[in-house]
Enzyme design. Structure first.
Site, PDB file in Angstrom:
ATOM      1  N   GLN A   1      47.684  14.464 -57.837  1.00 29.96           N
ATOM      2  CA  GLN A   1      48.549  15.408 -57.231  1.00 29.96           C
ATOM      3  C   GLN A   1      48.653  14.767 -55.695  1.00 29.96           C
ATOM      4  O   GLN A   1      47.714  14.174 -55.200  1.00 29.96           O
ATOM      5  CB  GLN A   1      47.719  16.782 -57.177  1.00 29.96           C
ATOM      6  CG  GLN A   1      47.738  17.290 -58.311  1.00 29.96           C
ATOM      7  CD  GLN A   1      47.164  18.766 -58.301  1.00 29.96           C
ATOM      8  OE1 GLN A   1      46.271  18.816 -57.776  1.00 29.96           O
ATOM      9  NE2 GLN A   1      48.072  19.940 -58.635  1.00 29.96           N
TER      10      GLN A   1
ATOM     11  N   HIS B   1      47.270  25.852 -49.608  1.00 27.63           N
ATOM     12  CA  HIS B   1      47.294  24.763 -50.657  1.00 27.63           C
ATOM     13  C   HIS B   1      48.717  24.255 -50.713  1.00 27.63           C
ATOM     14  O   HIS B   1      49.619  24.843 -51.104  1.00 27.63           O
ATOM     15  CB  HIS B   1      46.813  25.320 -52.016  1.00 27.63           C
ATOM     16  CG  HIS B   1      46.931  24.379 -53.065  1.00 27.63           C
ATOM     17  ND1 HIS B   1      45.932  23.775 -53.844  1.00 27.63           N
ATOM     18  CD2 HIS B   1      47.954  23.820 -53.795  1.00 27.63           C
ATOM     19  CE1 HIS B   1      46.118  23.042 -54.711  1.00 27.63           C
ATOM     20  NE2 HIS B   1      47.591  23.048 -54.757  1.00 27.63           N
TER      21      HIS B   1
ATOM     22  N   ASP C   1      48.193  15.971 -53.024  1.00 30.43           N
ATOM     23  CA  ASP C   1      47.586  17.504 -52.379  1.00 30.43           C
ATOM     24  C   ASP C   1      47.236  17.387 -50.852  1.00 30.43           C
ATOM     25  O   ASP C   1      46.979  16.556 -50.466  1.00 30.43           O
ATOM     26  CB  ASP C   1      46.293  17.553 -53.312  1.00 30.43           C
ATOM     27  CG  ASP C   1      45.955  19.025 -53.825  1.00 30.43           C
ATOM     28  OD1 ASP C   1      46.724  19.879 -53.110  1.00 30.43           O
ATOM     29  OD2 ASP C   1      44.849  19.312 -54.588  1.00 30.43           O
TER      30      ASP C   1
ATOM     31  N   CYS D   1      40.696  21.339 -54.741  1.00 26.08           N
ATOM     32  CA  CYS D   1      40.586  22.417 -53.973  1.00 26.08           C
ATOM     33  C   CYS D   1      39.194  22.582 -53.577  1.00 26.08           C
ATOM     34  O   CYS D   1      38.685  22.482 -52.414  1.00 26.08           O
ATOM     35  CB  CYS D   1      41.251  23.726 -53.977  1.00 26.08           C
ATOM     36  SG  CYS D   1      42.252  23.946 -55.505  1.00 26.08           S
TER      37      CYS D   1
ATOM     38  N   LYS E   1      53.582  32.607 -52.480  1.00 30.45           N
ATOM     39  CA  LYS E   1      53.983  31.022 -52.314  1.00 30.45           C
ATOM     40  C   LYS E   1      55.381  30.638 -52.143  1.00 30.45           C
ATOM     41  O   LYS E   1      56.295  31.406 -52.527  1.00 30.45           O
ATOM     42  CB  LYS E   1      53.393  30.221 -53.633  1.00 30.45           C
ATOM     43  CG  LYS E   1      54.397  30.760 -54.766  1.00 30.45           C
ATOM     44  CD  LYS E   1      53.707  30.240 -56.025  1.00 30.45           C
ATOM     45  CE  LYS E   1      54.231  30.676 -57.503  1.00 30.45           C
ATOM     46  NZ  LYS E   1      53.894  29.886 -58.519  1.00 30.45           N
TER      47      LYS E   1
ATOM     48  N   ARG F   1      43.786  17.676 -66.862  1.00 26.17           N
ATOM     49  CA  ARG F   1      44.228  19.033 -67.385  1.00 26.17           C
ATOM     50  C   ARG F   1      44.363  19.149 -69.110  1.00 26.17           C
ATOM     51  O   ARG F   1      45.134  18.062 -69.384  1.00 26.17           O
ATOM     52  CB  ARG F   1      45.063  19.941 -66.745  1.00 26.17           C
ATOM     53  CG  ARG F   1      44.870  19.912 -65.432  1.00 26.17           C
ATOM     54  CD  ARG F   1      45.982  20.881 -64.711  1.00 26.17           C
ATOM     55  NE  ARG F   1      45.683  20.914 -63.052  1.00 26.17           N
ATOM     56  CZ  ARG F   1      46.611  21.554 -62.321  1.00 26.17           C
ATOM     57  NH1 ARG F   1      47.735  21.920 -62.820  1.00 26.17           N
ATOM     58  NH2 ARG F   1      46.183  21.495 -61.051  1.00 26.17           N
TER      59      ARG F   1
ATOM     60  N   HIS G   1      45.161  20.437 -48.217  1.00 24.96           N
ATOM     61  CA  HIS G   1      44.599  21.933 -48.186  1.00 24.96           C
ATOM     62  C   HIS G   1      44.597  22.069 -46.482  1.00 24.96           C
ATOM     63  O   HIS G   1      43.908  21.128 -45.763  1.00 24.96           O
ATOM     64  CB  HIS G   1      43.450  22.081 -48.727  1.00 24.96           C
ATOM     65  CG  HIS G   1      43.450  22.168 -50.228  1.00 24.96           C
ATOM     66  ND1 HIS G   1      43.334  20.995 -50.996  1.00 24.96           N
ATOM     67  CD2 HIS G   1      43.778  23.124 -51.171  1.00 24.96           C
ATOM     68  CE1 HIS G   1      43.458  21.200 -52.242  1.00 24.96           C
ATOM     69  NE2 HIS G   1      43.828  22.361 -52.202  1.00 24.96           N
TER      70      HIS G   1
END
Length: 595
Positions: A335, A469, A337, A288, A423, A317, A339
């Site tokens: 990911q 996100h 991902d 992000c 979410k 992680r 945004h």
RNA sequence: GCCGACAUAGCUCAGCCGGUAGAGCAGCGCUUUCGUAAAGCGCAGGUCGUCGGUUCAAGUCCGACUGUCGGCUCCA
């Protein structure tokens, strides 16, 4: 978020509750288990024994070490007690008497539970001379407890807290009908056969070894090819939906993670910093902040919103060694991902767009069934959540509205929202009925504040954009693991690393085999030649085991007529076809992503 | 990290009560040139996870460590 299960679990021990017949049965099995263990291992202290999805467990502190080899013995004792046809008798005690009972019986965990019960009488059950504090309900006679199997034994912390003593948890599965139990055991067997770690090794898809680091994945050629194919499809779908692609670094200065709040809120999952010319850097656990950096590159106008930034971003992680599990739980993963920065006016359309692309993914990869959860804040504790009531209400109602307008059934989960926004989570159901969390679409009211995001509106004033996100497949590693198990390694033609394997009847037909392979490759297909000096039966067997969708037998007949003998994986011989006809069929299947 | 189990050839696994390692598959070679899920013969391949201890002698017994597996915790 974290106290939820604890309260549930303990509420079950004293609060009046409703259990379905099968839940009652399973819960009774837990007590049957407890009585068997009490019998075999005197001095055992009991914790809690709830029903779970397919069965039950009981957490106990057993005075001697018990291993999986002891389960048959315990199971036998359970059957013996069950056959005695004992009545499950309920009786109530006053709090003080219940505490006295716990003290006398040496049941300290039960005493702790009683202490947590504010008032009222405490319920007990007794069968076959075994007394346990329990809210029930139970079946009336032990003879109803028939179809079960003890499946696992493990450690579990008292009240799910790793500061508390560890107890022994024994798991079992139980059903009302014998056939259901057998079906379930068969499913577990099937799941073991599909285990992505086993198939990953056999099909040479990926490897994870100590030498290269636990939880770090080496994608081998077959797996890498499938990933590339998934990525290509993923990019195409994003392109057509107006996303922009980004590539961002794997590390960033610690000061960036301070600003983003990750060093405060996500510390436990992050790796130690490394020093670069006196400045500290950290591996990224999320993408992000980088996407925000791109947004913040210059002043933004409402005319260019929404901006949709997508990245197959690899993050790192920290996971405790015991938590690692094949591709499902790793330390470095990518990911899928994105945004989205938008205005309040377009939020609804953007959320709908996320669900639309997510549904395209499920459909393409063959997951017709899924479950949706809408996680909202706990309105009673609004101070635990960041942002105004007004923005939360808008956000929650928008998410709900999108789900409703698309006729997507969902469960609303109060208090499960992140502190920074509500979410939508989507869990798909795989070929053997297991549930996997894939998609998450989250609103974020936190980062736009922290990074002071803004755009100039039509009113010439600066406004804060809404940040969404979202990840559709979650992580490519985990999704690949799920996909391997979903397909049991039998990848559809469009994903299969090798789509057709050409099997010459003997060495005499190697040349014609090469022709066939080249023709298929010229048509954009993935074909390989089996050059081994083996008999046809052996080559067929190997092609089947390698899970190649099509095997093409080429011998004298085929060479003469420029055809191939087509054999479809699992289905067998389909007869002969011209090379062109087969190429067309294969290309068609690949194009349409036939499963 | 915690509880429990496990760790032998590339893979799957034997190896009883301690006497210095074995099979099948895969690999390689030779023979065979084959019609839809395993042709035959041969060769090669392991300091039995690591370290320490007990013993005349340790894959085998004991301990520690590392890793894997099933859970717990956490989660994409």
């Amino acid at each position: 978020m974290c106290d939820h299960t604890e309260n549930d679990e303990f509420a079950g021990e004293y609060a009046p509750r409703e259990l379905s017949p099968v839940e009652t049965l399973r819960h009774s099995f837990a007590h049957l288990l407890a009585s068997a263990v009490a019998d075999l291992y005197p001095g055992t202290k009991f914790g809690t024994g709830p029903h779970v999805e397919h069965g039950f467990y009981y957490d106990m502190q057993i005075p001697v070490p018990v291993s999986i080899d002891d389960l048959p013995k315990i199971e036998e004792k359970m059957r013996e007690i069950a056959k005695g046809n004992h009545k499950f008798e309920r009786f109530m005690l006053e709090r003080e008497d219940a505490l006295k009972w716990a003290a006398e019986a040496g049941q300290g965990f039960k005493a702790e539970i009683i202490e947590g019960i504010p008032h009222g009488k405490i319920s007990f059950y007794k069968h076959a001379g075994f007394t346990d504090m329990c809210a029930g309900p139970h079946v009336n006679y032990s003879s109803k407890l028939k179809h079960f199997k003890l499946t696992a034994i493990s450690g579990a912390y008292w009240r799910a807290n790793d500061q508390n003593p560890q107890m022994t948890r024994i798991y079992g599965v139980a059903f009302e009908q014998k056939e259901e139990l057998e079906g379930h055991l068969k499913m577990l067997e099937e799941a073991a056969k599909r285990d992505h770690r086993k198939l990953g090794k056999e099909l040479e898809l990926f490897q994870i070894t100590q030498e290269y680091g636990g939880g770090l994945v080496l994608w081998m050629p077959n797996g890498a090819f499938i990933r590339k194919t998934i990525e290509d499809f993923w990019r195409d779908e994003h392109l057509r939906r107006g996303y922009n692609f980004l590539f961002t670094p794997h590390v960033a200065p610690a000061t960036l993670w301070d600003r983003s709040g990750h060093n405060q809120n996500y510390r436990d999952s992050m790796y130690s910093p490394m020093e670069v010319e006196g400045q500290m850097y950290q591996l990224k656990p999320m993408n992000c902040p980088f996407h925000i950096g791109v947004f913040n590159h210059r002043q933004r106008s409402y005319r260019e919103l929404p901006l949709r930034y997508a990245e197959l971003g690899t993050v790192y992680r920290f996971e405790r060694s015991g938590a690692l599990h094949g591709l499902m739980r790793v330390r470095g993963f990518t990911q899928d991902d994105a945004h989205i920065f938008c205005t309040r006016e377009t939020l609804e359309a953007e959320i709908a767009g996320c669900l639309d692309i997510a549904q395209t993914m499920y459909q393409t990869f063959g997951f017709p069934d899924y479950k949706v959860e809408l996680s909202v804040r706990d309105a009673k504790n609004s101070k635990n959540f960041l942002g105004s009531d007004e923005i939360w209400e808008l956000a929650e109602s928008t998410l709900a509205k999108v789900l409703e307008s698309r006729n997507i059934p969902y469960t609303r989960v109060e208090g499960e929202a992140a502190f920074y926004g509500p979410k939508i989570d989507v869990k798909v159901i795989d070929a053997i009925g297991r549930v996997w969390q894939l998609t998450t679409v989250q609103l974020d009211f936190n980062l736009p504040e922290r990074f002071d995001l803004g755009y100039i509106g039509a009113d010439n004033a600066e406004h804060r954009p809404i940040m969404v996100h979202r990840a559709l497949l979650g992580s490519l590693e985990r999704f690949f693991g799920i996909l391997i198990e979903h397909y049991a390694g039998d990848f559809p033609v469009w994903l299969a690393p090798v789509q057709a394997k050409v099997l010459p009847l003997s060495e005499k037909f190697l040349d014609y085999g090469r022709d066939v392979v080249q023709s298929l490759r010229n048509a954009g297909l993935r074909a390989e030649l089996d050059v081994s000096d083996e008999k046809l039966g052996y080559k067929v067997r190997r092609a089947e085991m390698e899970k190649v969708p099509y095997a093409l037998v080429v011998g004298g007949r085929e060479a003469e007529t420029r055809t191939v003998g087509v054999r479809k994986r699992k289905d067998g011989d389909l007869g002969s076809m011209s090379i062109e006809a087969f190429a067309e069929r294969l290309a068609d299947e690949a194009k349409n992503k036939v499963r």
